[in-house]
Design a protein around this motif. Structure first.
Motif, PDB file in Angstrom:
ATOM      1  N   ASP A   3       0.804  -1.152   0.023  1.00 40.88           N
ATOM      2  CA  ASP A   3       0.023  -0.072  -0.110  1.00 40.88           C
ATOM      3  C   ASP A   3       0.749   1.204  -0.057  1.00 40.88           C
ATOM      4  O   ASP A   3       0.423   2.455   0.348  1.00 40.88           O
ATOM      5  CB  ASP A   3      -0.910   0.184   1.257  1.00 40.88           C
ATOM      6  CG  ASP A   3      -2.146  -1.018   1.051  1.00 40.88           C
ATOM      7  OD1 ASP A   3      -2.236  -1.353   0.014  1.00 40.88           O
ATOM      8  OD2 ASP A   3      -2.379  -1.712   2.183  1.00 40.88           O
ATOM      9  N   ALA A   4       1.968   1.201  -0.197  1.00 43.18           N
ATOM     10  CA  ALA A   4       3.198   2.435  -0.284  1.00 43.18           C
ATOM     11  C   ALA A   4       4.309   1.856  -1.386  1.00 43.18           C
ATOM     12  O   ALA A   4       4.157   0.733  -1.716  1.00 43.18           O
ATOM     13  CB  ALA A   4       3.822   2.568   1.226  1.00 43.18           C
ATOM     14  N   ASP A   5       4.978   2.635  -1.374  1.00 39.55           N
ATOM     15  CA  ASP A   5       6.358   2.582  -2.415  1.00 39.55           C
ATOM     16  C   ASP A   5       7.246   1.643  -1.648  1.00 39.55           C
ATOM     17  O   ASP A   5       7.491   1.216  -0.446  1.00 39.55           O
ATOM     18  CB  ASP A   5       7.139   3.749  -2.635  1.00 39.55           C
ATOM     19  CG  ASP A   5       6.271   4.884  -3.286  1.00 39.55           C
ATOM     20  OD1 ASP A   5       5.431   4.416  -4.203  1.00 39.55           O
ATOM     21  OD2 ASP A   5       6.574   6.156  -3.178  1.00 39.55           O
ATOM     22  N   LEU A   6       7.865   0.938  -2.631  1.00 34.16           N
ATOM     23  CA  LEU A   6       8.916  -0.193  -1.983  1.00 34.16           C
ATOM     24  C   LEU A   6      10.285   0.480  -2.370  1.00 34.16           C
ATOM     25  O   LEU A   6      10.554   0.894  -3.158  1.00 34.16           O
ATOM     26  CB  LEU A   6       9.167  -1.243  -3.325  1.00 34.16           C
ATOM     27  CG  LEU A   6      10.135  -2.367  -2.968  1.00 34.16           C
ATOM     28  CD1 LEU A   6       9.955  -3.243  -1.513  1.00 34.16           C
ATOM     29  CD2 LEU A   6       9.997  -3.369  -3.795  1.00 34.16           C
ATOM     30  N   VAL A   7      10.907   0.706  -1.110  1.00 30.53           N
ATOM     31  CA  VAL A   7      12.096   1.458  -0.910  1.00 30.53           C
ATOM     32  C   VAL A   7      13.423   0.617  -0.629  1.00 30.53           C
ATOM     33  O   VAL A   7      13.119  -0.325   0.364  1.00 30.53           O
ATOM     34  CB  VAL A   7      11.943   2.532  -0.129  1.00 30.53           C
ATOM     35  CG1 VAL A   7      13.352   3.572  -0.099  1.00 30.53           C
ATOM     36  CG2 VAL A   7      10.903   3.391  -0.348  1.00 30.53           C
ATOM     37  N   VAL A   8      14.170   0.811  -1.398  1.00 28.72           N
ATOM     38  CA  VAL A   8      15.466  -0.092  -1.531  1.00 28.72           C
ATOM     39  C   VAL A   8      16.417   0.702  -1.400  1.00 28.72           C
ATOM     40  O   VAL A   8      16.835   1.712  -2.004  1.00 28.72           O
ATOM     41  CB  VAL A   8      15.650  -1.137  -2.587  1.00 28.72           C
ATOM     42  CG1 VAL A   8      16.919  -2.015  -2.706  1.00 28.72           C
ATOM     43  CG2 VAL A   8      14.391  -1.865  -3.168  1.00 28.72           C
ATOM     44  N   THR A   9      17.412   0.478  -0.149  1.00 34.57           N
ATOM     45  CA  THR A   9      18.322   1.387   0.426  1.00 34.57           C
ATOM     46  C   THR A   9      19.787   0.760   0.008  1.00 34.57           C
ATOM     47  O   THR A   9      20.872   1.361   0.166  1.00 34.57           O
ATOM     48  CB  THR A   9      18.482   1.705   1.801  1.00 34.57           C
ATOM     49  OG1 THR A   9      18.343   0.494   2.650  1.00 34.57           O
ATOM     50  CG2 THR A   9      17.308   2.571   2.047  1.00 34.57           C
ATOM     51  N   LYS A  10      20.080  -0.551  -0.507  1.00 33.51           N
ATOM     52  CA  LYS A  10      21.315  -1.404  -0.657  1.00 33.51           C
ATOM     53  C   LYS A  10      21.819  -0.574  -1.973  1.00 33.51           C
ATOM     54  O   LYS A  10      21.074  -0.210  -2.870  1.00 33.51           O
ATOM     55  CB  LYS A  10      20.885  -2.555  -1.092  1.00 33.51           C
ATOM     56  CG  LYS A  10      22.057  -3.483  -1.129  1.00 33.51           C
ATOM     57  CD  LYS A  10      21.705  -4.939  -1.268  1.00 33.51           C
ATOM     58  CE  LYS A  10      22.847  -5.924  -2.152  1.00 33.51           C
ATOM     59  NZ  LYS A  10      22.632  -7.090  -2.158  1.00 33.51           N
ATOM     60  N   GLY A  11      23.026  -0.519  -1.801  1.00 39.82           N
ATOM     61  CA  GLY A  11      23.842   0.301  -2.955  1.00 39.82           C
ATOM     62  C   GLY A  11      23.542  -0.378  -4.310  1.00 39.82           C
ATOM     63  O   GLY A  11      23.286   0.131  -5.288  1.00 39.82           O
ATOM     64  N   ALA A  12      23.774  -1.597  -4.402  1.00 38.42           N
ATOM     65  CA  ALA A  12      23.407  -2.518  -5.737  1.00 38.42           C
ATOM     66  C   ALA A  12      22.363  -3.514  -5.244  1.00 38.42           C
ATOM     67  O   ALA A  12      22.673  -4.479  -4.250  1.00 38.42           O
ATOM     68  CB  ALA A  12      24.684  -3.104  -6.284  1.00 38.42           C
ATOM     69  N   THR A  13      21.452  -3.536  -5.992  1.00 38.77           N
ATOM     70  CA  THR A  13      20.292  -4.377  -5.674  1.00 38.77           C
ATOM     71  C   THR A  13      19.914  -5.262  -6.894  1.00 38.77           C
ATOM     72  O   THR A  13      19.793  -4.942  -8.212  1.00 38.77           O
ATOM     73  CB  THR A  13      18.943  -3.669  -5.379  1.00 38.77           C
ATOM     74  OG1 THR A  13      19.360  -2.862  -4.195  1.00 38.77           O
ATOM     75  CG2 THR A  13      17.925  -4.545  -4.813  1.00 38.77           C
ATOM     76  N   ALA A  14      19.500  -6.632  -6.708  1.00 39.60           N
ATOM     77  CA  ALA A  14      19.339  -7.530  -7.914  1.00 39.60           C
ATOM     78  C   ALA A  14      17.698  -7.974  -7.942  1.00 39.60           C
ATOM     79  O   ALA A  14      17.401  -8.052  -6.446  1.00 39.60           O
ATOM     80  CB  ALA A  14      20.337  -8.819  -8.019  1.00 39.60           C
ATOM     81  N   TRP A  15      17.304  -7.972  -8.770  1.00 39.08           N
ATOM     82  CA  TRP A  15      15.974  -8.541  -8.957  1.00 39.08           C
ATOM     83  C   TRP A  15      15.881  -9.582  -9.633  1.00 39.08           C
ATOM     84  O   TRP A  15      16.177  -9.468 -10.800  1.00 39.08           O
ATOM     85  CB  TRP A  15      14.901  -7.476  -9.389  1.00 39.08           C
ATOM     86  CG  TRP A  15      13.377  -7.757  -9.397  1.00 39.08           C
ATOM     87  CD1 TRP A  15      12.952  -8.833  -8.921  1.00 39.08           C
ATOM     88  CD2 TRP A  15      12.413  -7.200 -10.009  1.00 39.08           C
ATOM     89  NE1 TRP A  15      11.414  -9.089  -8.995  1.00 39.08           N
ATOM     90  CE2 TRP A  15      11.287  -7.848  -9.859  1.00 39.08           C
ATOM     91  CE3 TRP A  15      12.300  -5.891 -10.706  1.00 39.08           C
ATOM     92  CZ2 TRP A  15       9.868  -7.505 -10.284  1.00 39.08           C
ATOM     93  CZ3 TRP A  15      11.063  -5.521 -11.156  1.00 39.08           C
ATOM     94  CH2 TRP A  15      10.096  -6.343 -11.055  1.00 39.08           C
ATOM     95  N   THR A  16      15.617 -10.936  -8.910  1.00 39.82           N
ATOM     96  CA  THR A  16      16.127 -12.067  -9.418  1.00 39.82           C
ATOM     97  C   THR A  16      14.834 -12.907  -9.736  1.00 39.82           C
ATOM     98  O   THR A  16      14.044 -13.263  -8.672  1.00 39.82           O
ATOM     99  CB  THR A  16      17.095 -13.230  -8.651  1.00 39.82           C
ATOM    100  OG1 THR A  16      18.229 -12.191  -8.461  1.00 39.82           O
ATOM    101  CG2 THR A  16      17.510 -14.272  -9.340  1.00 39.82           C
ATOM    102  N   HIS A  17      14.500 -13.409 -10.882  1.00 38.95           N
ATOM    103  CA  HIS A  17      13.451 -14.363 -11.179  1.00 38.95           C
ATOM    104  C   HIS A  17      13.985 -15.662 -11.322  1.00 38.95           C
ATOM    105  O   HIS A  17      14.675 -15.870 -12.252  1.00 38.95           O
ATOM    106  CB  HIS A  17      12.850 -13.865 -12.279  1.00 38.95           C
ATOM    107  CG  HIS A  17      11.688 -14.496 -12.877  1.00 38.95           C
ATOM    108  ND1 HIS A  17      11.484 -15.582 -13.710  1.00 38.95           N
ATOM    109  CD2 HIS A  17      10.216 -14.932 -12.259  1.00 38.95           C
ATOM    110  CE1 HIS A  17      10.662 -16.327 -14.012  1.00 38.95           C
ATOM    111  NE2 HIS A  17       9.672 -15.874 -12.794  1.00 38.95           N
ATOM    112  N   SER A  18      13.482 -16.622 -10.692  1.00 42.23           N
ATOM    113  CA  SER A  18      14.030 -18.048 -10.846  1.00 42.23           C
ATOM    114  C   SER A  18      12.890 -18.931 -11.037  1.00 42.23           C
ATOM    115  O   SER A  18      12.994 -20.161 -11.001  1.00 42.23           O
ATOM    116  CB  SER A  18      14.930 -18.724  -9.372  1.00 42.23           C
ATOM    117  OG  SER A  18      13.841 -18.493  -8.445  1.00 42.23           O
ATOM    118  N   GLY A  19      11.626 -18.481 -11.610  1.00 42.44           N
ATOM    119  CA  GLY A  19      10.481 -19.211 -11.923  1.00 42.44           C
ATOM    120  C   GLY A  19      10.975 -19.927 -13.107  1.00 42.44           C
ATOM    121  O   GLY A  19      11.889 -19.768 -14.098  1.00 42.44           O
TER     122      GLY A  19
END
Length: 128
Positions: free
Chosen positions: A77-93
């Motif tokens: 119900d709000a924004d997704l805030v990522v604070t890590k310097g380098a972030t990966a969005w991994t899909h393993s489906g």
């Protein structure tokens, strides 16, 4: 119980049942509360609720030190805030990853001068 001076008259934490329906034999939620001060005159306030349905609601920031596994859909119900310097969005489906928007365009925005995209195929209205 709790530890405190004789003048302390309100407990610093509480675990309670809160009735949410008086129909039939009633039902309700399990509520946890703490207080954010050492002042004995300050009552504990709710910080977490476990609904009768099993849903867990946490008030305020929550820190998780391990991986969170979710077996159902996630609704924010709000924004997704990522604070890590380098972030990966991994899909393993097994098939594909779909990003959709029900109210407008899907945007990929970078604060640098560019966005890296590798191996993109456009077919009709699909990118893949």
């Amino acid at each position: 119980g709790y530890v405190g001076a004789a003048l302390q008259h309100k407990p610093p934490a509480v675990i309670a049942y809160e009735q949410t329906s008086d129909a039939g034999e009633t039902n309700g939620d399990l509520v946890f509360g703490t207080r954010s001060t050492t002042d004995g005159s300050t009552a504990a306030s709710r910080v977490m609720r476990i609904r009768a349905s099993g849903a867990v609601e946490v008030d305020g920031d929550t820190t998780v030190s391990e991986t969170v596994r979710v077996n159902k859909d996630v609704t924010l119900d709000a924004d997704l805030v990522v604070t890590k310097g380098a972030t990966a969005w991994t899909h393993s489906g097994g098939t594909s990853l779909v990003v959709t928007s029900t109210n407008g365009f899907v945007k990929v925005v970078s604060s640098s001068q560019y966005v890296d995209v590798e191996s993109v195929r456009f077919t009709d209205d699909y990118i893949g």
